[in-house]
Scaffold this motif. Structure first.
Motif, PDB file in Angstrom:
ATOM      1  N   ASN A 672      44.196  -3.595  14.285  1.00  0.00           N
ATOM      2  CA  ASN A 672      42.884  -3.685  13.643  1.00  0.00           C
ATOM      3  C   ASN A 672      42.877  -4.604  12.432  1.00  0.00           C
ATOM      4  OD1 ASN A 672      41.177  -1.758  15.159  1.00  0.00           O
ATOM      5  ND2 ASN A 672      42.677  -0.247  14.467  1.00  0.00           N
ATOM      6  N   THR A 673      44.025  -4.811  11.828  1.00  0.00           N
ATOM      7  CA  THR A 673      44.041  -5.486  10.532  1.00  0.00           C
ATOM      8  C   THR A 673      44.993  -6.670  10.447  1.00  0.00           C
ATOM      9  OG1 THR A 673      45.690  -3.893   9.736  1.00  0.00           O
ATOM     10  CG2 THR A 673      43.384  -3.386   9.303  1.00  0.00           C
ATOM     11  N   MET A 674      45.890  -6.845  11.393  1.00  0.00           N
ATOM     12  CA  MET A 674      46.914  -7.872  11.241  1.00  0.00           C
ATOM     13  C   MET A 674      46.342  -9.278  11.406  1.00  0.00           C
ATOM     14  SD  MET A 674      49.053  -7.325  14.806  1.00  0.00           S
ATOM     15  CE  MET A 674      50.464  -8.229  14.164  1.00  0.00           C
ATOM     16  N   ASP A 675      47.072 -10.237  10.914  1.00  0.00           N
ATOM     17  CA  ASP A 675      46.710 -11.646  11.029  1.00  0.00           C
ATOM     18  C   ASP A 675      46.461 -12.004  12.490  1.00  0.00           C
ATOM     19  OD1 ASP A 675      46.962 -14.590   9.864  1.00  0.00           O
ATOM     20  OD2 ASP A 675      48.132 -14.485  11.715  1.00  0.00           O
ATOM     21  N   MET A 676      45.443 -12.828  12.742  1.00  0.00           N
ATOM     22  CA  MET A 676      45.026 -13.096  14.115  1.00  0.00           C
ATOM     23  C   MET A 676      46.079 -13.871  14.914  1.00  0.00           C
ATOM     24  SD  MET A 676      41.004 -13.845  13.484  1.00  0.00           S
ATOM     25  CE  MET A 676      40.398 -13.337  15.088  1.00  0.00           C
ATOM     26  N   GLU A 677      46.736 -14.821  14.269  1.00  0.00           N
ATOM     27  CA  GLU A 677      47.765 -15.571  14.975  1.00  0.00           C
ATOM     28  C   GLU A 677      48.950 -14.670  15.305  1.00  0.00           C
ATOM     29  OE1 GLU A 677      50.201 -19.797  14.682  1.00  0.00           O
ATOM     30  OE2 GLU A 677      48.673 -19.297  13.192  1.00  0.00           O
ATOM     31  N   GLU A 678      49.284 -13.775  14.392  1.00  0.00           N
ATOM     32  CA  GLU A 678      50.359 -12.828  14.671  1.00  0.00           C
ATOM     33  C   GLU A 678      49.974 -11.898  15.815  1.00  0.00           C
ATOM     34  OE1 GLU A 678      51.250 -10.750  11.107  1.00  0.00           O
ATOM     35  OE2 GLU A 678      52.055 -12.497  10.065  1.00  0.00           O
ATOM     36  N   LEU A 679      48.704 -11.470  15.835  1.00  0.00           N
ATOM     37  CA  LEU A 679      48.251 -10.597  16.912  1.00  0.00           C
ATOM     38  C   LEU A 679      48.282 -11.330  18.248  1.00  0.00           C
ATOM     39  CD1 LEU A 679      47.126  -7.946  17.931  1.00  0.00           C
ATOM     40  CD2 LEU A 679      44.832  -8.701  17.246  1.00  0.00           C
ATOM     41  N   ALA A 680      47.928 -12.604  18.246  1.00  0.00           N
ATOM     42  CA  ALA A 680      47.993 -13.389  19.478  1.00  0.00           C
ATOM     43  C   ALA A 680      49.429 -13.441  19.996  1.00  0.00           C
ATOM     44  CB  ALA A 680      47.458 -14.800  19.235  1.00  0.00           C
ATOM     45  N   THR A 681      50.370 -13.681  19.101  1.00  0.00           N
ATOM     46  CA  THR A 681      51.780 -13.716  19.497  1.00  0.00           C
ATOM     47  C   THR A 681      52.233 -12.360  20.015  1.00  0.00           C
ATOM     48  OG1 THR A 681      52.233 -15.435  17.848  1.00  0.00           O
ATOM     49  CG2 THR A 681      54.120 -14.190  18.679  1.00  0.00           C
ATOM     50  N   LEU A 682      51.828 -11.300  19.334  1.00  0.00           N
ATOM     51  CA  LEU A 682      52.203  -9.955  19.761  1.00  0.00           C
ATOM     52  C   LEU A 682      51.644  -9.655  21.155  1.00  0.00           C
ATOM     53  CD1 LEU A 682      52.123  -6.802  17.540  1.00  0.00           C
ATOM     54  CD2 LEU A 682      51.197  -6.728  19.841  1.00  0.00           C
ATOM     55  N   LYS A 683      50.391 -10.010  21.371  1.00  0.00           N
ATOM     56  CA  LYS A 683      49.779  -9.745  22.677  1.00  0.00           C
ATOM     57  C   LYS A 683      50.475 -10.531  23.782  1.00  0.00           C
ATOM     58  CE  LYS A 683      45.097  -8.158  21.663  1.00  0.00           C
ATOM     59  NZ  LYS A 683      43.664  -8.365  21.925  1.00  0.00           N
ATOM     60  N   LYS A 684      50.833 -11.766  23.491  1.00  0.00           N
ATOM     61  CA  LYS A 684      51.561 -12.549  24.502  1.00  0.00           C
ATOM     62  C   LYS A 684      52.866 -11.859  24.867  1.00  0.00           C
ATOM     63  CE  LYS A 684      51.120 -16.573  22.280  1.00  0.00           C
ATOM     64  NZ  LYS A 684      51.271 -18.028  21.975  1.00  0.00           N
ATOM     65  N   GLY A 685      53.520 -11.302  23.865  1.00  0.00           N
ATOM     66  CA  GLY A 685      54.763 -10.586  24.139  1.00  0.00           C
ATOM     67  C   GLY A 685      54.551  -9.329  24.964  1.00  0.00           C
ATOM     68  N   GLN A 686      53.390  -8.712  24.861  1.00  0.00           N
ATOM     69  CA  GLN A 686      53.108  -7.497  25.623  1.00  0.00           C
ATOM     70  C   GLN A 686      52.991  -7.777  27.121  1.00  0.00           C
ATOM     71  OE1 GLN A 686      52.354  -4.255  24.330  1.00  0.00           O
ATOM     72  NE2 GLN A 686      52.764  -4.824  22.240  1.00  0.00           N
ATOM     73  N   VAL A 687      52.492  -8.962  27.473  1.00  0.00           N
ATOM     74  CA  VAL A 687      52.136  -9.206  28.879  1.00  0.00           C
ATOM     75  C   VAL A 687      52.993 -10.253  29.576  1.00  0.00           C
ATOM     76  CG1 VAL A 687      49.738  -8.539  28.478  1.00  0.00           C
ATOM     77  CG2 VAL A 687      50.388 -10.942  28.222  1.00  0.00           C
ATOM     78  N   SER A 688      53.873 -10.929  28.858  1.00  0.00           N
ATOM     79  CA  SER A 688      54.562 -12.080  29.446  1.00  0.00           C
ATOM     80  C   SER A 688      55.618 -11.696  30.484  1.00  0.00           C
ATOM     81  CB  SER A 688      55.205 -12.923  28.337  1.00  0.00           C
ATOM     82  OG  SER A 688      56.161 -12.146  27.623  1.00  0.00           O
ATOM     83  N   HIS A 689      56.221 -10.522  30.328  1.00  0.00           N
ATOM     84  CA  HIS A 689      57.317 -10.137  31.219  1.00  0.00           C
ATOM     85  C   HIS A 689      56.981  -8.796  31.862  1.00  0.00           C
ATOM     86  CE1 HIS A 689      61.328  -8.551  32.317  1.00  0.00           C
ATOM     87  NE2 HIS A 689      61.645  -9.829  32.475  1.00  0.00           N
ATOM     88  N   GLU A 690      57.060  -8.731  33.183  1.00  0.00           N
ATOM     89  CA  GLU A 690      56.629  -7.528  33.884  1.00  0.00           C
ATOM     90  C   GLU A 690      57.454  -6.310  33.479  1.00  0.00           C
ATOM     91  OE1 GLU A 690      55.270  -6.165  38.332  1.00  0.00           O
ATOM     92  OE2 GLU A 690      56.805  -7.729  38.168  1.00  0.00           O
ATOM     93  N   GLY A 691      58.749  -6.464  33.409  1.00  0.00           N
ATOM     94  CA  GLY A 691      59.592  -5.337  33.053  1.00  0.00           C
ATOM     95  C   GLY A 691      59.276  -4.803  31.672  1.00  0.00           C
ATOM     96  N   ASP A 692      59.075  -5.723  30.719  1.00  0.00           N
ATOM     97  CA  ASP A 692      58.733  -5.297  29.362  1.00  0.00           C
ATOM     98  C   ASP A 692      57.387  -4.591  29.337  1.00  0.00           C
ATOM     99  OD1 ASP A 692      61.083  -6.363  28.448  1.00  0.00           O
ATOM    100  OD2 ASP A 692      60.175  -8.205  27.668  1.00  0.00           O
ATOM    101  N   PHE A 693      56.424  -5.138  30.086  1.00  0.00           N
ATOM    102  CA  PHE A 693      55.101  -4.524  30.100  1.00  0.00           C
ATOM    103  C   PHE A 693      55.156  -3.107  30.673  1.00  0.00           C
ATOM    104  CE2 PHE A 693      51.113  -3.436  32.202  1.00  0.00           C
ATOM    105  CZ  PHE A 693      50.233  -3.555  31.136  1.00  0.00           C
ATOM    106  N   LEU A 694      55.884  -2.946  31.763  1.00  0.00           N
ATOM    107  CA  LEU A 694      55.981  -1.622  32.375  1.00  0.00           C
ATOM    108  C   LEU A 694      56.652  -0.629  31.424  1.00  0.00           C
ATOM    109  CD1 LEU A 694      56.967  -2.620  36.019  1.00  0.00           C
ATOM    110  CD2 LEU A 694      54.780  -1.673  35.257  1.00  0.00           C
ATOM    111  N   ARG A 695      57.661  -1.087  30.701  1.00  0.00           N
ATOM    112  CA  ARG A 695      58.314  -0.203  29.729  1.00  0.00           C
ATOM    113  C   ARG A 695      57.342   0.190  28.625  1.00  0.00           C
ATOM    114  NH1 ARG A 695      60.052  -1.336  25.018  1.00  0.00           N
ATOM    115  NH2 ARG A 695      60.018  -3.584  25.403  1.00  0.00           N
ATOM    116  N   ILE A 696      56.592  -0.780  28.104  1.00  0.00           N
ATOM    117  CA  ILE A 696      55.616  -0.494  27.043  1.00  0.00           C
ATOM    118  C   ILE A 696      54.568   0.500  27.543  1.00  0.00           C
ATOM    119  CG2 ILE A 696      53.734  -1.517  25.700  1.00  0.00           C
ATOM    120  CD1 ILE A 696      55.482  -4.100  25.594  1.00  0.00           C
TER     121      ILE A 696
END
Length: 754
Positions: A672-696
């Motif tokens: 809700n509050t973090m820097d937008m560019e940092e949030l974009a990077t974080l979101k990319k990390g959430q979805v870029s790898h299937e195994g990581d996404f399933l674990r999350i």
């Protein structure tokens, strides 16, 4: 042979002879020469993808062919043209078509006036505990520069209070009489050390004396009393907030009576040190209280308050553009002004205190009257549905209602404060309804609210013509805004994320840069000050937010219906641009004639094919659901909205333990509050790898939504091909996402509630 003849067709003609010779003698040497000549020619022809030349585009085409998801139908016409011996001009045209299809154009950066939520606003928190450390930073951005030292402030707000001047003078005369006067070169009993507890006790005692005088001066007793509870939280806020002092609408209240934010009429802040009269201390504290009052009082247009630092007092007004204040005065020097201020707070009418007089209470009913087809219609308010908890911004409030005499037909009344430059949402809704758009809230009526015979705007009506350019800190505030704007202006080739805020999001009195990073340009010198106008829209569709869906299958069906509504809206020429959990609605009541699921809130929508921009300064949205590209400042596409649908479903699965049973998850609260560019990077990390996404997902989805993990993962793969952001607009994504949702709700695991 490679002479450019002035046009691509001239080059094609020149090359045709060579290519035909090479094709008629298909030896290895001839084929090599053919390839070399073709590549030389491609270096002479211009690019259609923003590159150096056509050769550069062909190199990108080659890389695309090597990817796993390349669609060979895109280059089939090129092969056909070569194999059927089409004229060389036709072959080169097909080369151009192939590279145009297979090589996405550079992502356009949004024009500064079309940027989506660059400025944070405290109404944008989703599933948040509202920790003060998060709220304060956002509230500072939301308020922007708070302008103080405005002359005539008292007269503008207290001048119409009946008998105030004469009563204040009468009481002050009493304070000067006797052998031990209450006022003698200052107020008797005023704590010399300005200790907060002592000041509170003195203030409460003085206010009680003034209240008693006021009751005797008028035949109608005053229904308000002072309140002083510096160490006790006031009920009614998400996070427990305390308030030093104020006035409450309870004639029986004592100074320490327990109360609710809905009862606070005038908040106050006391500081022992005169130097605390500044933005980072007393002003911000009072801003917190004003936000709580706005959130709890659904018909409040503005909030009056006061600060006392040492013996230095200011009177404040908070509205949907921010906060302004009077000149500073010493209550021990100007005793009459102090009396007039306190008595004014006790005697002001509800309209003078900032309540909306167009929402009328009669007995146990509340209603509004609207003019519809030349007739007055009375809309009875059934209940409040939504109130945005913020100060500056659109501050949307929604009520469920019905037309008098027709209780079976539900309506929704929506009030919001719009920048005057924006197209009216009511006009957009009427046009969308006339075009037969499905699964979008249908139009019934719209108007600009009138108060006191005037359009209810901030600059003229709420602030009563007070000019912030005359404020004592105007130059400093403007300089800060200009600094922010220079930071916010995107440079070519650079992301705009992380820049400060667009005035549309903060609603500051002058256009700074976003709500977390605005790319809004600063207005030219001499341009009008920003203004917001109070608009009202009445809709014919009523439902509940999608996170209240009665089952997992109902949630998925509702999401599919909303995606279909978005597609229908887009086909009609509109782009929504604000997909969030509160703008997707579901209707599971068989007796409700509304759409089964539908989109609401076209406040930030634009006409997708318009030739220019509206001049609006941006928008405030819920950044947790923003697409990665939108966070990075790209010009908004329907593809960004489709990605937002994915983030809505992801968020619900993490934050809801059942229908409407929300929870706070600290790991995601920071979104809700973090820097937008940092949030974009974080979101990319959430979805870029299937195994990581399933674990999350397995770690964070609630038990109730665990069965949706494989289906949310399939949506991830559709929305983020190969784990990356979309490279080209694909209208087929609508049907692809809906097919996944349809298959998901028929999954037996999803259908069986645990």
């Amino acid at each position: 042979m490679f002479r450019q003849t002035g046009s691509p067709s001239g080059t094609f003609a020149c090359q045709g002879r060579v290519l035909k010779e090479r094709k008629s003698h298909p030896t290895d040497d001839a084929l090599d020469q053919l390839a070399q000549d073709g590549l030389r020619t491609s270096r002479l022809l211009s690019s259609r993808g923003g590159g150096k030349n056509l050769f550069n585009d062909i190199a990108k085409l080659n890389a695309a062919v090597n990817s796993d998801d390349f669609d060979f139908d895109r280059i089939r016409p090129l092969f056909k043209a070569i194999l059927t011996d089409k004229p060389d001009s036709k072959v080169w045209n097909q080369v151009y078509n192939a590279v145009t299809e297979s090589t996405p154009p550079p992502r356009p950066i949004a024009s500064s006036l079309q940027q989506i939520p660059w400025l944070r606003n405290t109404s944008s928190f989703a599933n948040s505990s509202e920790y003060r450390k998060y709220v304060d930073d956002v509230l500072k951005e939301e308020l922007g520069p708070m302008y103080v030292g405005l002359r005539d402030f008292d007269q503008r707000y207290f001048g119409d209070v009946a008998d105030l001047e004469t009563a204040s003078e009468a009481f002050f005369k009493q304070c000067l009489k006797g052998s031990d006067p209450l006022f003698n070169d200052g107020w008797t009993g005023w704590p010399k050390d300005a200790n907060q507890d002592n000041v509170l006790n003195w203030f409460a005692s003085f206010s009680e004396k003034l209240s008693t005088f006021a009751d005797g001066y008028k035949s109608i007793p005053c229904q308000r009393r002072p309140l002083a509870r510096p160490n006790e939280p006031i009920d009614g806020s998400v996070a427990k907030r305390k308030m030093d002092v104020g006035f409450v609408n309870d004639s029986k209240a004592k100074k320490d009576t327990r109360c609710h934010w809905s009862q606070i009429l005038v908040p106050g802040e006391l500081k022992s040190n005169p130097s605390a009269d500044k933005a980072s201390e007393a002003w911000l504290d009072l801003g917190r209280y004003a936000r709580e009052v706005f959130a709890a009082q659904y018909t409040r247009r503005f909030v009056l308050g006061f600060t006392i630092c040492g013996s230095l007092m200011r009177i404040w007004e908070f509205d949907r553009l921010g906060g302004i204040a009077s000149e500073q005065f010493d209550i021990n020097t100007d005793g009459l002004r102090f009396i007039t201020t306190i008595l004014g707070f006790l005697w002001m009418s509800e309209e003078q205190l900032g309540f909306d007089p167009t929402i009328i209470t009669s007995g146990d009913k509340r209603y509004i009257d609207v003019e519809l087809n030349g007739q007055t219609k009375r809309l009875i308010i059934d209940r409040r549905m939504k109130r945005a908890p913020c100060i500056a911004g659109r501050a949307t409030t929604c009520w469920k209602a019905h037309c008098e005499g027709d209780p079976q037909t539900s309506l929704v009344i929506k009030d919001s404060w719009q920048y005057t430059e924006r197209e009216e949402e009511g006009e957009l809704l009427r046009e969308a309804t006339d075009r037969g758009v499905v699964n979008v809230a249908r139009y019934y009526h719209h108007e600009t609210v009138q108060v006191g015979g005037l359009d209810d705007d901030i600059q003229t009506n709420v602030r009563k013509g007070l000019d912030v350019t005359t404020a004592e800190n105007y130059r400093a505030g403007r300089a800060a805004m200009l600094r922010n704007a220079s930071i916010a202006t995107p440079r070519k080739g650079r992301s705009t994320a992380g820049v400060k805020r667009s005035s549309s999001q903060t609603g500051a009195p002058l256009p700074p840069s976003k709500r977390s990073c605005s790319a809004s340009p600063t207005k030219p010198a001499g341009s009008p000050l920003p203004n917001r106008v109070h608009r009202r829209v009445v809709l014919r569709d009523f439902g509940e937010p999608i996170y209240k869906a009665s089952s997992r299958a109902a949630l998925l069906r509702g999401l599919k219906g909303c995606i279909e509504g978005h597609e229908s809206l887009h086909k009609a020429g509109f782009l929504h641009r604000d997909i969030s959990i509160n703008n997707l609605m579901i209707n599971e009541d068989n007796n409700n004639a509304s759409w089964p699921s539908f989109l609401i809130d076209l406040d930030l929508a634009i006409k997708a094919q318009r030739e220019g921009v509206s001049g609006a300064k941006g928008k405030t949205g819920t950044r947790a659901f923003m697409a990665i590209g939108a966070l990075l400042g790209e010009q908004h596409s329907f593809m960004h909205d489709l990605e937002s649908f994915f983030w809505v479903l992801f968020w619900i699965c993490v934050h809801y333990e059942g229908p409407g049973q929300g929870r706070v998850v600290p790991r995601f609260d920071i979104w809700n509050t973090m820097d937008m560019e940092e949030l974009a990077t974080l979101k990319k990390g959430q979805v870029s790898h299937e195994g990581d996404f399933l674990r999350i997902a397995e770690e964070n989805f609630t038990a109730y939504y665990q069965p949706l993990i494989p289906w949310v993962n399939r949506l991830r793969k559709a929305v983020f091909p190969n784990g990356g952001r979309w490279e080209r607009e694909d209208r087929g994504l609508y049907s692809h996402m809906n097919a996944i949702l349809r298959e998901a709700w028929n999954d037996p695991t999803v259908l069986v509630d645990k």
